[in-house]
Design an enzyme around this catalytic site. Structure first.
Site, PDB file in Angstrom:
ATOM      1  N   ASP A  24      -5.533   4.330   3.499  1.00 36.32           N
ATOM      2  CA  ASP A  24      -4.749   3.301   2.824  1.00 36.32           C
ATOM      3  C   ASP A  24      -3.471   3.888   2.237  1.00 36.32           C
ATOM      4  OD1 ASP A  24      -4.193   0.838   1.201  1.00 36.32           O
ATOM      5  OD2 ASP A  24      -6.238   0.402   1.843  1.00 36.32           O
ATOM      6  N   SER A  75      -2.846  -4.559   1.851  1.00 35.52           N
ATOM      7  CA  SER A  75      -4.169  -4.204   2.363  1.00 35.52           C
ATOM      8  C   SER A  75      -4.925  -5.416   2.890  1.00 35.52           C
ATOM      9  CB  SER A  75      -4.982  -3.512   1.267  1.00 35.52           C
ATOM     10  OG  SER A  75      -4.395  -2.280   0.927  1.00 35.52           O
ATOM     11  N   HIS A 136       1.196 -11.163  -3.804  1.00 34.97           N
ATOM     12  CA  HIS A 136       0.221 -12.047  -4.460  1.00 34.97           C
ATOM     13  C   HIS A 136       0.802 -13.432  -4.726  1.00 34.97           C
ATOM     14  CE1 HIS A 136      -2.897  -9.026  -5.550  1.00 34.97           C
ATOM     15  NE2 HIS A 136      -1.876  -8.198  -5.501  1.00 34.97           N
ATOM     16  N   ARG A 166       4.802  -3.491  -9.576  1.00 32.22           N
ATOM     17  CA  ARG A 166       3.955  -2.822  -8.586  1.00 32.22           C
ATOM     18  C   ARG A 166       4.415  -3.176  -7.179  1.00 32.22           C
ATOM     19  NH1 ARG A 166      -1.283  -0.666  -9.396  1.00 32.22           N
ATOM     20  NH2 ARG A 166      -2.706  -0.714  -7.610  1.00 32.22           N
ATOM     21  N   ASP A 167       4.619  -4.455  -6.942  1.00 35.30           N
ATOM     22  CA  ASP A 167       5.147  -4.920  -5.659  1.00 35.30           C
ATOM     23  C   ASP A 167       6.667  -5.086  -5.722  1.00 35.30           C
ATOM     24  OD1 ASP A 167       2.530  -5.062  -4.687  1.00 35.30           O
ATOM     25  OD2 ASP A 167       2.283  -7.079  -5.492  1.00 35.30           O
ATOM     26  N   ARG A 281      -2.876 -14.795  -2.907  1.00 31.57           N
ATOM     27  CA  ARG A 281      -3.779 -13.755  -2.425  1.00 31.57           C
ATOM     28  C   ARG A 281      -5.078 -13.792  -3.215  1.00 31.57           C
ATOM     29  NH1 ARG A 281      -1.922  -7.451  -2.196  1.00 31.57           N
ATOM     30  NH2 ARG A 281      -3.816  -6.601  -3.081  1.00 31.57           N
ATOM     31  N   GLY A 282      -6.191 -13.532  -2.553  1.00 30.53           N
ATOM     32  CA  GLY A 282      -7.480 -13.796  -3.146  1.00 30.53           C
ATOM     33  C   GLY A 282      -8.088 -12.738  -4.023  1.00 30.53           C
ATOM     34  N   ASP A 283      -7.885 -11.456  -3.703  1.00 41.42           N
ATOM     35  CA  ASP A 283      -8.726 -10.447  -4.335  1.00 41.42           C
ATOM     36  C   ASP A 283      -8.610 -10.422  -5.854  1.00 41.42           C
ATOM     37  OD1 ASP A 283      -6.132  -9.453  -4.057  1.00 41.42           O
ATOM     38  OD2 ASP A 283      -6.776  -7.381  -3.742  1.00 41.42           O
ATOM     39  N   ARG A 284      -7.389 -10.542  -6.384  1.00 45.19           N
ATOM     40  CA  ARG A 284      -7.195 -10.472  -7.826  1.00 45.19           C
ATOM     41  C   ARG A 284      -7.150 -11.858  -8.482  1.00 45.19           C
ATOM     42  NH1 ARG A 284      -6.353  -5.312  -9.528  1.00 45.19           N
ATOM     43  NH2 ARG A 284      -5.644  -3.789  -7.981  1.00 45.19           N
ATOM     44  N   LYS A 356     -11.428  -0.747  -2.532  1.00 42.34           N
ATOM     45  CA  LYS A 356     -11.094  -1.224  -1.186  1.00 42.34           C
ATOM     46  C   LYS A 356     -12.316  -1.703  -0.413  1.00 42.34           C
ATOM     47  CE  LYS A 356      -6.684  -0.233  -1.517  1.00 42.34           C
ATOM     48  NZ  LYS A 356      -5.575  -1.195  -1.359  1.00 42.34           N
ATOM     49  N   ASP A 422      -2.886   4.684  -1.425  1.00 42.22           N
ATOM     50  CA  ASP A 422      -2.364   3.435  -1.967  1.00 42.22           C
ATOM     51  C   ASP A 422      -2.540   3.353  -3.475  1.00 42.22           C
ATOM     52  OD1 ASP A 422      -1.156   0.877  -1.748  1.00 42.22           O
ATOM     53  OD2 ASP A 422      -3.119  -0.056  -1.911  1.00 42.22           O
ATOM     54  N   HIS A 426       0.537   3.734  -6.148  1.00 43.14           N
ATOM     55  CA  HIS A 426       0.970   2.670  -7.058  1.00 43.14           C
ATOM     56  C   HIS A 426       1.238   3.170  -8.476  1.00 43.14           C
ATOM     57  CE1 HIS A 426       0.888  -0.866  -4.604  1.00 43.14           C
ATOM     58  NE2 HIS A 426      -0.384  -0.774  -4.299  1.00 43.14           N
ATOM     59  N   ASP A 463      -3.246   0.828   6.791  1.00 42.00           N
ATOM     60  CA  ASP A 463      -2.984  -0.612   6.716  1.00 42.00           C
ATOM     61  C   ASP A 463      -1.551  -0.940   6.312  1.00 42.00           C
ATOM     62  OD1 ASP A 463      -3.435   0.524   4.254  1.00 42.00           O
ATOM     63  OD2 ASP A 463      -4.674  -1.112   3.482  1.00 42.00           O
ATOM     64  N   HIS A 464      -0.877   0.003   5.663  1.00 42.68           N
ATOM     65  CA  HIS A 464       0.517  -0.156   5.237  1.00 42.68           C
ATOM     66  C   HIS A 464       0.941   1.155   4.616  1.00 42.68           C
ATOM     67  CE1 HIS A 464      -0.791  -0.258   1.058  1.00 42.68           C
ATOM     68  NE2 HIS A 464      -1.723  -1.133   1.417  1.00 42.68           N
ATOM     69  N   HIS A 494       4.554  -1.075  -1.960  1.00 45.61           N
ATOM     70  CA  HIS A 494       4.333  -0.707  -0.558  1.00 45.61           C
ATOM     71  C   HIS A 494       5.676  -0.521   0.149  1.00 45.61           C
ATOM     72  CE1 HIS A 494       0.238  -3.010  -0.784  1.00 45.61           C
ATOM     73  NE2 HIS A 494       0.246  -1.894  -1.483  1.00 45.61           N
TER      74      HIS A 494
END
Length: 552
Positions: A24, A75, A136, A166-167, A281-284, A356, A422, A426, A463-464, A494
């Site tokens: 990652d 990711s 996100h 971060r992004d 985006r779902g994860d957070r 991850k 990753d 960050h 992945d990136h 990223h």
């Protein structure tokens, strides 16, 4: 459509297991400036690049379903593409399209948000990541929501702004807050009242993932819902003062804040309000959604649970139905490698640490929580410490699990994700990032001989990018951008760089190689895997990159 994957006529498949290793945050930069990967000591990877077939893959923009090639990968979309073998329009593109066509306003979810707010106090709260990072969320989506709420006759809007850094550049919050506060000021007419009510750094409150740190979500609840916390006159004033209190703290780590007038918070969430989480985006987004929606929620004491109308921008987990109400339909990702290998009885093993784990399982399988037939998942619990303090993270433990799974003989395909490049990238800590890459290199040196002993091969990819570009580069000179004191400006986002695909093969006698094509991307990996197993690709999957040579 065929109900099976047919045998490949030109290659019977490798005799042993096939291992996919995702490093990652490992991008391929043409510059050594701020490149923690170039600075790392990595003898195993150096040997792989020198002695084994390898090509570069697109891992950002339209190659992974983002709206444009100016958009970085992430990711989630990266693992979607690897696991599905297809490129789907992702959250950012789906939302942008729904807003552009007006479809979002015609959906039942938005209508229910408006109706719910009108039946209560006439307030809609918009909660989410406050930037244009497009990973996100996007601030333009937030503006569109606010304008539509005004046009629908809603009396008041409250924004709960999670600072990014971060992004987007790590201390850019005021570059977003100042114009946004001016934008809100232009709307204060005709009885419409729009204000920022609360906020804080995305890595301090609200946006935890994978059950790693529920205390973050609890802080967010107290900040956004209850209005508990340090009070300020405006969000921009909060950022200025918090930076003075905590020198050197970047946006993502700033403490929570509450906007107040005469000592009273301007935007607590009350019975009868409507709340929209505008992250796509779902994860957070899942954990705070659970706090709002679950009747028997027990992860922390909510103190007060307002009766609200709640919606997410997308549905963040289709299997768990979180949230129940969402503004834009998510991509329906079907015919993934996990699904088809399961149908064929091909056993699969997936492993990563908590940070991850969802990527090699949920996102790999097309945003699906459940396992397919023949799948085994193993999660290694991540340490709950700043990543720069332990840049090796759980790479060794993941490798232990992979080696045990390989030696068990139970699995034909195995996959893992090393999060180091990753997660440490960050942080903006260059030396820690070089150590992160070195940690992964050490673990590759452990796992590859086991693959050899079992007659297997490995595909090593990413992945990136992230650790490949740890400082902001001047767009014209491509040299590091400098702060006023002459130090480099850290980059925590990223990158737009391609990623590697290495074919580690000591069993075919030189028959196998990789085809470098201009359009090769992460979605081409699925068909490559199928061919290595001696199977034709599924008709929906993008083309294989495997080259099968005639060796006489």
């Amino acid at each position: 459509m065929s109900q099976t994957l047919h045998k490949l006529s030109t290659f019977p498949g490798i005799p042993g297991p096939l291992v996919i290793i995702v490093m990652d945050g490992y991008g391929l930069s043409k510059s050594e400036a701020g490149n923690a990967i170039a600075a790392a000591r990595k003898p195993t990877l150096d040997r792989l690049f020198a002695a084994y077939p390898n090509i570069s893959l697109h891992a950002h923009g339209t190659a992974v379903g983002m709206p444009s090639d100016d958009d970085m990968g992430n990711s989630e979309v990266g693992h979607n593409a690897i696991g599905a073998g297809q490129v789907y329009s992702q959250g950012a593109a789906l939302v942008a399209d729904a807003i552009a066509t007006g479809a979002i306003w015609e959906g039942e979810a938005w209508k229910q948000i408006v109706t719910g707010a009108r039946a209560g106090r006439g307030v809609i709260h918009f909660l989410g990541l406050f930037s244009d990072g497009n990973v996100h969320s996007h601030i333009d989506h937030l503006k569109a929501l606010i304008l539509r709420a005004r046009d629908e006759g809603i009396k008041a809007v409250r924004v709960h702004a999670l600072l990014d850094g971060r992004d987007v550049p790590e201390t850019s919050a005021l570059e977003y807050l100042h114009p946004f506060e001016a934008f809100l000021a232009t709307l204060q007419a005709g009885g419409f009242d729009a204000q920022i009510a609360s906020g804080g750094g995305r890595m301090k409150i609200t946006m935890d993932r994978y059950d790693a740190d529920w205390a973050m979500v609890e802080k967010g609840w107290h900040t956004h819902v209850l209005g508990d916390g340090d009070q300020f006159t405006s969000a921009s004033a909060a950022v200025v003062e918090l930076r003075q209190r905590f020198p050197g703290t970047i946006d993502q780590d700033l403490p929570p804040f509450v906007i107040a007038r005469d000592g009273k918070p301007v935007g607590t969430i009350e019975d009868g309000d409507a709340v929209v989480l505008f992250n796509f985006r779902g994860d957070r987004a899942i954990e705070i959604t659970r706090a709002f929606e679950e009747a028997n929620f027990d992860r922390f004491e909510r103190v007060r649970t307002p009766q609200i109308t709640y919606a997410g921008m997308l549905q963040y987990d289709g299997d768990l139905k979180l949230p129940k109400r969402f503004l834009v339909e998510p991509p329906a990702i079907r015919d993934t490698t996990g699904e088809w290998f399961g149908k064929l009885g091909i056993t699969q093993f997936a492993c990563s640490e908590t940070q991850k784990f969802g990527h090699v399982t949920y996102f790999w399988n097309g945003n699906r929580s459940g396992k397919f037939a023949g799948e085994t998942w193993q999660e290694v619990a991540s340490d709950n410490v700043p990543f720069e303090q332990r840049p090796w993270m759980k790479a060794a433990e993941i490798t232990d699990a992979m080696i045990a799974a390989l030696k068990s003989g139970q699995y034909k395909t195995l996959r893992c994700n090393f999060a180091n490049g990753d997660m440490v990238g960050h942080t903006g800590n260059f030396r820690a990032a070089t150590m992160a890459i070195e940690a992964v290199d050490l673990q590759l040196a452990r796992i590859l001989p086991v693959i050899d002993a079992l007659g297997g091969v490995a595909l090593i990819t990413a992945d990136h990018g992230n650790a490949d570009e740890m400082v902001e580069l001047d767009k014209k000179t491509k040299q590091p951008s400098l702060n006023a004191d002459g130090s480099y400006k850290s980059k925590t986002a990223h990158t737009l760089n391609p990623v590697p695909l290495i074919l580690y093969d000591n069993v075919s006698g030189g028959r196998l190689g990789l085809k470098a094509t201009p359009s090769a991307g992460l979605s081409n990996i699925a068909a490559t895997v199928a061919n290595l197993l001696g199977l034709e690709k599924h008709e929906k999957w993008d083309e294989s990159l495997l080259e099968i040579r005639d060796v006489r």
